[in-house]
Design a protein around this motif. Structure first.
Motif, PDB file in Angstrom:
ATOM      1  N   GLY A 107       0.812  -1.221   0.000  1.00  0.00           N
ATOM      2  CA  GLY A 107       0.000   0.000   0.000  1.00  0.00           C
ATOM      3  C   GLY A 107       0.842   1.266   0.000  1.00  0.00           C
ATOM      4  N   GLU A 108       2.159   1.108  -0.188  1.00  0.00           N
ATOM      5  CA  GLU A 108       3.054   2.269  -0.152  1.00  0.00           C
ATOM      6  C   GLU A 108       3.896   2.394  -1.421  1.00  0.00           C
ATOM      7  OE1 GLU A 108       2.728   4.424   2.147  1.00  0.00           O
ATOM      8  OE2 GLU A 108       1.744   3.293   3.753  1.00  0.00           O
ATOM      9  N   THR A 109       3.737   1.497  -2.367  1.00  0.00           N
ATOM     10  CA  THR A 109       4.536   1.545  -3.590  1.00  0.00           C
ATOM     11  C   THR A 109       4.310   2.894  -4.284  1.00  0.00           C
ATOM     12  OG1 THR A 109       4.422  -0.838  -3.813  1.00  0.00           O
ATOM     13  CG2 THR A 109       4.889   0.399  -5.824  1.00  0.00           C
ATOM     14  N   MET A 110       5.390   3.664  -4.414  1.00  0.00           N
ATOM     15  CA  MET A 110       5.230   5.038  -4.892  1.00  0.00           C
ATOM     16  C   MET A 110       4.650   5.103  -6.309  1.00  0.00           C
ATOM     17  SD  MET A 110       5.330   8.120  -4.016  1.00  0.00           S
ATOM     18  CE  MET A 110       6.286   8.214  -2.514  1.00  0.00           C
ATOM     19  N   ASP A 111       5.103   4.209  -7.183  1.00  0.00           N
ATOM     20  CA  ASP A 111       4.579   4.226  -8.560  1.00  0.00           C
ATOM     21  C   ASP A 111       3.055   4.052  -8.556  1.00  0.00           C
ATOM     22  OD1 ASP A 111       7.006   4.437 -10.111  1.00  0.00           O
ATOM     23  OD2 ASP A 111       7.458   2.383  -9.535  1.00  0.00           O
ATOM     24  N   LEU A 113       0.986   4.549  -5.928  1.00  0.00           N
ATOM     25  CA  LEU A 113       0.357   5.680  -5.238  1.00  0.00           C
ATOM     26  C   LEU A 113       0.196   6.872  -6.196  1.00  0.00           C
ATOM     27  CD1 LEU A 113      -0.691   7.161  -2.716  1.00  0.00           C
ATOM     28  CD2 LEU A 113       1.687   7.678  -2.119  1.00  0.00           C
ATOM     29  N   MET A 114       1.234   7.164  -6.969  1.00  0.00           N
ATOM     30  CA  MET A 114       1.154   8.305  -7.896  1.00  0.00           C
ATOM     31  C   MET A 114       0.087   8.057  -8.966  1.00  0.00           C
ATOM     32  SD  MET A 114       3.059  10.313  -6.399  1.00  0.00           S
ATOM     33  CE  MET A 114       3.158  11.758  -7.440  1.00  0.00           C
ATOM     34  N   ALA A 115      -0.022   6.814  -9.396  1.00  0.00           N
ATOM     35  CA  ALA A 115      -1.044   6.482 -10.403  1.00  0.00           C
ATOM     36  C   ALA A 115      -2.446   6.641  -9.806  1.00  0.00           C
ATOM     37  CB  ALA A 115      -0.836   5.054 -10.914  1.00  0.00           C
ATOM     38  N   VAL A 116      -2.609   6.221  -8.552  1.00  0.00           N
ATOM     39  CA  VAL A 116      -3.910   6.355  -7.887  1.00  0.00           C
ATOM     40  C   VAL A 116      -4.255   7.840  -7.735  1.00  0.00           C
ATOM     41  CG1 VAL A 116      -5.137   5.994  -5.691  1.00  0.00           C
ATOM     42  CG2 VAL A 116      -3.805   4.133  -6.703  1.00  0.00           C
ATOM     43  N   LYS A 117      -3.274   8.644  -7.338  1.00  0.00           N
ATOM     44  CA  LYS A 117      -3.525  10.086  -7.174  1.00  0.00           C
ATOM     45  C   LYS A 117      -3.932  10.705  -8.504  1.00  0.00           C
ATOM     46  CE  LYS A 117      -1.065  11.315  -3.022  1.00  0.00           C
ATOM     47  NZ  LYS A 117       0.131  11.884  -2.407  1.00  0.00           N
ATOM     48  N   TYR A 118      -3.271  10.269  -9.556  1.00  0.00           N
ATOM     49  CA  TYR A 118      -3.607  10.767 -10.900  1.00  0.00           C
ATOM     50  C   TYR A 118      -5.055  10.420 -11.237  1.00  0.00           C
ATOM     51  CZ  TYR A 118      -3.334  11.270 -15.988  1.00  0.00           C
ATOM     52  OH  TYR A 118      -3.566  11.625 -17.292  1.00  0.00           O
ATOM     53  N   ALA A 119      -5.445   9.181 -10.933  1.00  0.00           N
ATOM     54  CA  ALA A 119      -6.821   8.742 -11.226  1.00  0.00           C
ATOM     55  C   ALA A 119      -7.821   9.570 -10.413  1.00  0.00           C
ATOM     56  CB  ALA A 119      -6.974   7.250 -10.912  1.00  0.00           C
ATOM     57  N   ILE A 120      -7.491   9.834  -9.162  1.00  0.00           N
ATOM     58  CA  ILE A 120      -8.397  10.620  -8.304  1.00  0.00           C
ATOM     59  C   ILE A 120      -8.574  12.025  -8.889  1.00  0.00           C
ATOM     60  CG2 ILE A 120      -8.634  11.693  -6.006  1.00  0.00           C
ATOM     61  CD1 ILE A 120      -7.187   9.148  -4.903  1.00  0.00           C
ATOM     62  N   GLU A 121      -7.459  12.618  -9.322  1.00  0.00           N
ATOM     63  CA  GLU A 121      -7.539  13.957  -9.936  1.00  0.00           C
ATOM     64  C   GLU A 121      -8.440  13.962 -11.151  1.00  0.00           C
ATOM     65  OE1 GLU A 121      -3.559  15.188 -10.922  1.00  0.00           O
ATOM     66  OE2 GLU A 121      -3.014  15.106  -8.787  1.00  0.00           O
ATOM     67  N   ARG A 122      -8.473  12.815 -11.841  1.00  0.00           N
ATOM     68  CA  ARG A 122      -9.285  12.734 -13.063  1.00  0.00           C
ATOM     69  C   ARG A 122     -10.732  12.325 -12.765  1.00  0.00           C
ATOM     70  NH1 ARG A 122      -5.908  11.941 -17.719  1.00  0.00           N
ATOM     71  NH2 ARG A 122      -7.865  11.654 -18.828  1.00  0.00           N
ATOM     72  N   GLY A 123     -11.082  12.257 -11.491  1.00  0.00           N
ATOM     73  CA  GLY A 123     -12.481  12.026 -11.119  1.00  0.00           C
ATOM     74  C   GLY A 123     -12.965  10.592 -11.257  1.00  0.00           C
ATOM     75  N   SER A 134      -4.504   0.476   6.728  1.00  0.00           N
ATOM     76  CA  SER A 134      -4.266   1.918   6.848  1.00  0.00           C
ATOM     77  C   SER A 134      -3.017   2.408   6.129  1.00  0.00           C
ATOM     78  CB  SER A 134      -4.180   2.358   8.307  1.00  0.00           C
ATOM     79  OG  SER A 134      -5.282   1.887   9.005  1.00  0.00           O
ATOM     80  N   ALA A 135      -2.559   1.687   5.124  1.00  0.00           N
ATOM     81  CA  ALA A 135      -1.441   2.186   4.318  1.00  0.00           C
ATOM     82  C   ALA A 135      -1.939   3.378   3.488  1.00  0.00           C
ATOM     83  CB  ALA A 135      -0.916   1.080   3.426  1.00  0.00           C
ATOM     84  N   THR A 136      -1.015   4.065   2.834  1.00  0.00           N
ATOM     85  CA  THR A 136      -1.386   5.306   2.145  1.00  0.00           C
ATOM     86  C   THR A 136      -2.368   5.061   0.990  1.00  0.00           C
ATOM     87  OG1 THR A 136       0.830   6.062   2.685  1.00  0.00           O
ATOM     88  CG2 THR A 136      -0.416   7.409   1.130  1.00  0.00           C
ATOM     89  N   ILE A 137      -2.121   4.033   0.177  1.00  0.00           N
ATOM     90  CA  ILE A 137      -2.985   3.837  -1.004  1.00  0.00           C
ATOM     91  C   ILE A 137      -4.434   3.543  -0.605  1.00  0.00           C
ATOM     92  CG2 ILE A 137      -3.399   2.434  -3.088  1.00  0.00           C
ATOM     93  CD1 ILE A 137      -0.283   2.213  -3.318  1.00  0.00           C
ATOM     94  N   ALA A 363      14.174  -4.096  -2.492  1.00  0.00           N
ATOM     95  CA  ALA A 363      13.557  -3.725  -1.211  1.00  0.00           C
ATOM     96  C   ALA A 363      12.152  -4.305  -1.181  1.00  0.00           C
ATOM     97  CB  ALA A 363      13.500  -2.215  -1.089  1.00  0.00           C
ATOM     98  N   LYS A 364      11.650  -4.552   0.017  1.00  0.00           N
ATOM     99  CA  LYS A 364      10.305  -5.109   0.135  1.00  0.00           C
ATOM    100  C   LYS A 364       9.265  -4.133  -0.396  1.00  0.00           C
ATOM    101  CE  LYS A 364       7.026  -7.931   1.270  1.00  0.00           C
ATOM    102  NZ  LYS A 364       6.740  -8.928   0.228  1.00  0.00           N
ATOM    103  N   SER A 365       9.463  -2.869  -0.091  1.00  0.00           N
ATOM    104  CA  SER A 365       8.494  -1.891  -0.541  1.00  0.00           C
ATOM    105  C   SER A 365       9.251  -0.785  -1.269  1.00  0.00           C
ATOM    106  CB  SER A 365       7.750  -1.370   0.687  1.00  0.00           C
ATOM    107  OG  SER A 365       6.901  -0.344   0.310  1.00  0.00           O
ATOM    108  N   VAL A 366       8.839  -0.525  -2.515  1.00  0.00           N
ATOM    109  CA  VAL A 366       9.577   0.432  -3.346  1.00  0.00           C
ATOM    110  C   VAL A 366       8.915   1.798  -3.204  1.00  0.00           C
ATOM    111  CG1 VAL A 366      10.473   0.912  -5.642  1.00  0.00           C
ATOM    112  CG2 VAL A 366      10.183  -1.451  -4.903  1.00  0.00           C
ATOM    113  N   THR A 367       9.476   2.632  -2.326  1.00  0.00           N
ATOM    114  CA  THR A 367       8.816   3.884  -1.992  1.00  0.00           C
ATOM    115  C   THR A 367       9.398   5.087  -2.735  1.00  0.00           C
ATOM    116  OG1 THR A 367      10.232   4.002  -0.062  1.00  0.00           O
ATOM    117  CG2 THR A 367       8.030   3.108   0.280  1.00  0.00           C
ATOM    118  N   VAL A 368      10.137   4.802  -3.810  1.00  0.00           N
ATOM    119  CA  VAL A 368      10.563   5.887  -4.703  1.00  0.00           C
ATOM    120  C   VAL A 368      10.081   5.561  -6.106  1.00  0.00           C
ATOM    121  CG1 VAL A 368      12.598   6.614  -3.398  1.00  0.00           C
ATOM    122  CG2 VAL A 368      12.799   4.727  -5.027  1.00  0.00           C
ATOM    123  N   GLU A 369       9.888   6.607  -6.899  1.00  0.00           N
ATOM    124  CA  GLU A 369       9.415   6.377  -8.272  1.00  0.00           C
ATOM    125  C   GLU A 369      10.569   5.993  -9.172  1.00  0.00           C
ATOM    126  OE1 GLU A 369       6.073   8.738 -10.318  1.00  0.00           O
ATOM    127  OE2 GLU A 369       6.783   9.996  -8.677  1.00  0.00           O
TER     128      GLU A 369
END
Ligand code: M6R
Length: 369
Positions: A107-111, A113-123, A134-137, A363-369
């Motif tokens: 729930g923290e993979t940055m790639d 997360l950024m894609a989800v944020k993009y989708a949210i911006e697009r409604g 309770s992870a970020t995504i 790494a277990k969780s890739v938190t950089v793009e």
């Protein structure tokens, strides 16, 4: 705590029956799948969707690819799977009738997360399939459907993968019920399949000893190929990824139908090829095609390791090793078929004296793009 196992990965492979059972638990009620988090979105929203885009990286994207077949078949919605880091850059066609489903263990993979944020911006309506409370995504998404695989420690994902596929089945059956796209007999049959899955996964886990022997003989292997068709294709990709990650061996997964369009040129004397063979009872056409593929590669010297349904004798004359599983409905079989491939990667890594849980460069969780 590795619970007596030699690695976290071994422990987590072994925990897969529970990962599947816990993900299903409480979500089948009154003869249907119901996920309260999806109900909360509103049935009108779910009925109105005309397209689903699944976004994820790595193993989670292969879970998405398996899930896409089930979602399309049951909910009759076109589904595409995109790698999170590719999604944004193609100016995707999205509308208020699109649903984006992200799949992520951490729930923290940055790639992603950024894609989800993009989708949210697009409604777009966003649903997160996630293993970490309770992870970020999942917090950012409109709905969170948790997989209950328990904490996954090994870098190579195993139990989270089968739980992700299971969660996608549940989402597919929930959508199908609300949209009225599945007939009651097919829905009832799918529920039976779901309920039988944990026990079948237990049988798949029991292939360990056989696969251990195989890996032992193959400790010097430098390249392994994996072939599958339909849902077996993403399993071939996952088998290859596991081997790259923890055994540092060149591996590639192919759609079996692509063989003659190029990859068959790679087949040389002694080349190991794992083939995911569907059930001859439930997928007779695909089965006969795969058997022909096996004959083609065998004739060119391949060493064939076939993963088949128990009782399938058609491949016996052409396979060097046969791994038997209690297959049934092809849509549900990937959860079983991946297990011997996980064991194979683990045992090959062990045979090479490598650190199974902490592979180099990862790494277990890739938190950089
Ligand atoms: O935490 P996520 O599910 O978002 O991680 C996605 C990938 O980084 C992950 O599945 C990776 O491919 C694994 N190391 C595979 O074993």
């Amino acid at each position: 705590d590795k619970g007596g196992w030699s690695s976290f990965m071994a422990k987590e492979i072994n925990e897969q029956p529970e990962a599947v059972a816990n993900t299903i638990r409480g979500r089948i009620e009154n003869g249907r799948v119901e996920i309260p988090e999806l109900t909360a979105l509103g049935d009108d929203v779910l009925r109105n969707i005309d397209r689903i885009v699944i976004i994820a990286c790595g193993t989670a994207s292969y879970a998405g690819q398996v899930g896409a077949y089930a979602l399309e078949q049951w909910a009759r919605i076109p589904v595409e799977v995109q790698l999170s880091h590719e999604f944004r850059y193609r100016d995707p066609v999205l509308s208020d009738r699109t649903m984006v489903i992200s799949v992520s263990q951490s729930g923290e993979t940055m790639d992603t997360l950024m894609a989800v944020k993009y989708a949210i911006e697009r409604g777009v309506t966003t649903v997160s399939i996630c293993n970490t409370q309770s992870a970020t995504i999942p917090r950012e998404s409109d709905a969170a459907v948790y997989t209950h695989a328990g904490p996954e420690v090994a870098v190579a994902s195993t139990k989270a993968f089968v739980a992700q596929i299971t969660a996608l089945y549940l989402v597919g059956l929930h959508l199908a019920h609300v949209r009225g796209t599945i007939d009651p007999a097919a829905e009832a049959a799918a529920l039976v399949q779901l309920e039988e899955l944990p026990e079948k996964v237990r049988e798949a886990v029991a292939t360990h000893e056989q696969v251990q022997q195989l890996a032992h003989w193959m400790a010097d292997t430098r390249s392994v190929l994996f072939l599958g068709r339909h849902v077996g294709f993403p399993i071939a990709l996952e088998g290859a990824l596991k081997l790259k990650e923890i055994a540092y061996i060149h591996a590639e997964g192919f759609a079996a139908g692509e063989l003659k369009h190029g990859p068959i040129a790679l087949i040389d004397h002694g080349q190991p090829v794992f083939v995911i063979v569907p059930s001859p009872r439930t997928s007779p056409l695909m089965h006969s095609k795969i058997v022909s593929n096996i004959q083609e590669i065998r004739a060119r010297g391949a060493r064939v390791i076939a993963i088949v349904e128990k009782g399938d004798t058609a491949v016996l004359p052409f396979a060097d090793e046969v791994i038997r599983l209690p297959l049934s409905d092809p849509l549900f079989d990937p959860v079983l078929q991946v297990v011997p491939l996980q064991w194979f990667a683990l045992e090959l890594s062990t045979a090479k004296g490598l650190d199974v849980d902490q592979p180099r460069n990862l790494a277990k969780s890739v938190t950089v793009e």
